[in-house]
Design a protein around this motif. Sequence first.
Motif, PDB file in Angstrom:
ATOM      1  N   VAL A  13     -46.459  10.274  12.621  1.00 20.75           N
ATOM      2  CA  VAL A  13     -45.120  10.082  12.078  1.00 20.75           C
ATOM      3  C   VAL A  13     -44.293  11.353  12.228  1.00 20.75           C
ATOM      4  CG1 VAL A  13     -43.763   9.445  10.042  1.00 20.75           C
ATOM      5  CG2 VAL A  13     -46.042   8.481  10.358  1.00 20.75           C
ATOM      6  N   LEU A  14     -43.021  11.168  12.585  1.00 22.10           N
ATOM      7  CA  LEU A  14     -42.020  12.234  12.512  1.00 22.10           C
ATOM      8  C   LEU A  14     -40.897  11.762  11.598  1.00 22.10           C
ATOM      9  CD1 LEU A  14     -41.537  13.510  16.207  1.00 22.10           C
ATOM     10  CD2 LEU A  14     -42.749  14.658  14.345  1.00 22.10           C
ATOM     11  N   ALA A  15     -40.448  12.637  10.706  1.00 24.74           N
ATOM     12  CA  ALA A  15     -39.290  12.335   9.860  1.00 24.74           C
ATOM     13  C   ALA A  15     -38.028  12.762  10.605  1.00 24.74           C
ATOM     14  CB  ALA A  15     -39.400  13.078   8.532  1.00 24.74           C
ATOM     15  N   VAL A  16     -37.062  11.843  10.725  1.00 25.00           N
ATOM     16  CA  VAL A  16     -35.837  12.122  11.475  1.00 25.00           C
ATOM     17  C   VAL A  16     -34.625  11.605  10.706  1.00 25.00           C
ATOM     18  CG1 VAL A  16     -37.040  11.983  13.697  1.00 25.00           C
ATOM     19  CG2 VAL A  16     -35.900   9.951  12.775  1.00 25.00           C
ATOM     20  N   SER A  17     -33.459  12.075  11.112  1.00 26.83           N
ATOM     21  CA  SER A  17     -32.203  11.579  10.557  1.00 26.83           C
ATOM     22  C   SER A  17     -31.155  11.557  11.651  1.00 26.83           C
ATOM     23  CB  SER A  17     -31.724  12.465   9.404  1.00 26.83           C
ATOM     24  OG  SER A  17     -30.401  12.123   9.035  1.00 26.83           O
ATOM     25  N   THR A  18     -30.611  10.383  11.923  1.00 29.18           N
ATOM     26  CA  THR A  18     -29.526  10.305  12.900  1.00 29.18           C
ATOM     27  C   THR A  18     -28.224  10.829  12.315  1.00 29.18           C
ATOM     28  OG1 THR A  18     -29.130   8.002  12.232  1.00 29.18           O
ATOM     29  CG2 THR A  18     -30.549   8.371  14.135  1.00 29.18           C
ATOM     30  N   THR A  19     -28.162  10.953  11.002  1.00 26.15           N
ATOM     31  CA  THR A  19     -26.952  11.467  10.347  1.00 26.15           C
ATOM     32  C   THR A  19     -26.866  12.980  10.448  1.00 26.15           C
ATOM     33  OG1 THR A  19     -26.964   9.623   8.778  1.00 26.15           O
ATOM     34  CG2 THR A  19     -25.656  11.560   8.183  1.00 26.15           C
ATOM     35  N   THR A  20     -27.956  13.673  10.095  1.00 23.66           N
ATOM     36  CA  THR A  20     -27.954  15.142  10.096  1.00 23.66           C
ATOM     37  C   THR A  20     -28.545  15.737  11.366  1.00 23.66           C
ATOM     38  OG1 THR A  20     -30.151  15.327   9.069  1.00 23.66           O
ATOM     39  CG2 THR A  20     -28.250  15.060   7.593  1.00 23.66           C
ATOM     40  N   GLY A  21     -29.276  14.917  12.153  1.00 21.68           N
ATOM     41  CA  GLY A  21     -29.955  15.429  13.344  1.00 21.68           C
ATOM     42  C   GLY A  21     -31.336  15.974  13.057  1.00 21.68           C
ATOM     43  N   HIS A  22     -31.765  15.906  11.786  1.00 19.82           N
ATOM     44  CA  HIS A  22     -33.074  16.440  11.423  1.00 19.82           C
ATOM     45  C   HIS A  22     -34.188  15.774  12.241  1.00 19.82           C
ATOM     46  CE1 HIS A  22     -36.401  17.870   8.933  1.00 19.82           C
ATOM     47  NE2 HIS A  22     -36.857  16.631   8.920  1.00 19.82           N
ATOM     48  N   GLY A  23     -35.031  16.596  12.847  1.00 19.01           N
ATOM     49  CA  GLY A  23     -36.211  16.114  13.543  1.00 19.01           C
ATOM     50  C   GLY A  23     -35.980  15.554  14.933  1.00 19.01           C
ATOM     51  N   LEU A  24     -34.719  15.348  15.319  1.00 20.26           N
ATOM     52  CA  LEU A  24     -34.473  14.718  16.621  1.00 20.26           C
ATOM     53  C   LEU A  24     -34.947  15.603  17.772  1.00 20.26           C
ATOM     54  CD1 LEU A  24     -30.939  13.073  16.155  1.00 20.26           C
ATOM     55  CD2 LEU A  24     -33.215  12.149  15.650  1.00 20.26           C
ATOM     56  N   GLY A  25     -34.845  16.921  17.612  1.00 18.81           N
ATOM     57  CA  GLY A  25     -35.272  17.835  18.665  1.00 18.81           C
ATOM     58  C   GLY A  25     -36.777  17.881  18.861  1.00 18.81           C
ATOM     59  N   GLU A  26     -37.535  17.306  17.936  1.00 12.92           N
ATOM     60  CA  GLU A  26     -38.997  17.312  18.056  1.00 12.92           C
ATOM     61  C   GLU A  26     -39.524  16.153  18.892  1.00 12.92           C
ATOM     62  OE1 GLU A  26     -41.061  17.738  14.308  1.00 12.92           O
ATOM     63  OE2 GLU A  26     -39.219  18.482  13.361  1.00 12.92           O
ATOM     64  N   ILE A  27     -38.696  15.127  19.106  1.00 11.20           N
ATOM     65  CA  ILE A  27     -39.193  13.909  19.749  1.00 11.20           C
ATOM     66  C   ILE A  27     -39.567  14.160  21.207  1.00 11.20           C
ATOM     67  CG2 ILE A  27     -38.606  11.544  20.413  1.00 11.20           C
ATOM     68  CD1 ILE A  27     -36.814  11.422  17.925  1.00 11.20           C
ATOM     69  N   GLY A  28     -38.676  14.796  21.977  1.00 15.85           N
ATOM     70  CA  GLY A  28     -38.958  15.061  23.389  1.00 15.85           C
ATOM     71  C   GLY A  28     -40.231  15.872  23.592  1.00 15.85           C
ATOM     72  N   PRO A  29     -40.376  17.040  22.908  1.00 18.94           N
ATOM     73  CA  PRO A  29     -41.612  17.817  23.058  1.00 18.94           C
ATOM     74  C   PRO A  29     -42.856  17.042  22.635  1.00 18.94           C
ATOM     75  CG  PRO A  29     -39.885  19.164  22.077  1.00 18.94           C
ATOM     76  CD  PRO A  29     -39.349  17.766  22.141  1.00 18.94           C
ATOM     77  N   TRP A  30     -42.735  16.220  21.582  1.00 14.31           N
ATOM     78  CA  TRP A  30     -43.886  15.439  21.133  1.00 14.31           C
ATOM     79  C   TRP A  30     -44.321  14.456  22.210  1.00 14.31           C
ATOM     80  CZ3 TRP A  30     -46.532  11.111  20.149  1.00 14.31           C
ATOM     81  CH2 TRP A  30     -47.503  11.115  19.155  1.00 14.31           C
ATOM     82  N   LEU A  31     -43.358  13.739  22.791  1.00 16.09           N
ATOM     83  CA  LEU A  31     -43.685  12.781  23.849  1.00 16.09           C
ATOM     84  C   LEU A  31     -44.281  13.493  25.063  1.00 16.09           C
ATOM     85  CD1 LEU A  31     -40.514  10.481  23.714  1.00 16.09           C
ATOM     86  CD2 LEU A  31     -42.833   9.890  22.950  1.00 16.09           C
TER      87      LEU A  31
END
Length: 341
Positions: free
Chosen positions: A244-262
Amino acid sequence: MPANLSPEYKAAEAAFRKTRDPRVRLEWLREMLRTIPKHKGTEHLQADIKARIKERAEEFEGARKGAGHGGPALVIRPEGAAQIALIGPPNAGKSSLHARLTGSGAHVGPYPFTTQVPQAGMLPHEDVHFQLIDLPPIAPEHPVPWLVGTLQTADAALLVVDLGEPSCLEQLQAVQSVLETQRVTLTERWEASGESRAGTPKDDEDPFALRLPTLMLANKAERMAGLDAELQALRELTGLRLPVLAVSTTTGHGLGEIGPWLFSHLGVVRVYTKAPGHPADKHRPFTLRRGQTVGDVARLVHQDLARSLRYARIWGQSGFEGQQVGHEHCVADGDIVELHA
């Protein structure tokens, strides 16, 4: 009755399971039907293959007619380093996430079932891209006949959930139930290799069962207090063991982690090619998976080159500078390969 499948059929099935190109998959389905032994023990499998051929052919025919009338395509050809399906229950924020990650401008609405057809976009990570496919929400009250056909070409899935939604547990159970009826299992196992997601089946195993590596995205994290406790409770109640990754499309929290994780968990390997006497092309790498070889690089460049390849020279982690290697040499991320036909 045992199926007693022939070597020709098994080879066609293995090729079907390995390829991600929808049209090539259709051709291998036809080859599977041609080579399968015709007896009572294979009647069910024959019927399944025929049904899938009919479904795929109709999808392509619909896409062709739709293109002529400006309609959307329901068959998305994989591009980039991997094809990732965005799935989830209604109003979990998939389309907003897709728009933020890819800049696709996908239609976003504060009501369920905004997405009606596949929406493709590219998520950049360093010098590669992941193809993200936003799909309609999964819910028993809104069946999507072509959904599983689209999932067949995906390398992995992002399961988007809103933990703040009171019915989140019921929604996730519904998603699992709908997918299970279509022989799709969301799995926490990310093999990080070039092997097929489904592996090599035994004679009595379902060749069309799909085990899709999945990362859960806990969206709208800005609204959540006690996120870890909520996730632990959700795991216990659903039986899901997904990362699991915690993300927020409103604040951008966690979005930068998705690419490196994949990139890490899919085992993506970037290979740069060069012609003899010239510098390497460092702008557009070929993307493979951990465990793939120089021969696979040659096939990506051109099928004819794969057949005529004599040897290659390698610079990078997988060998010493300029080392001469053969077809079966495994490449590593960042390698430079000079192919000699």
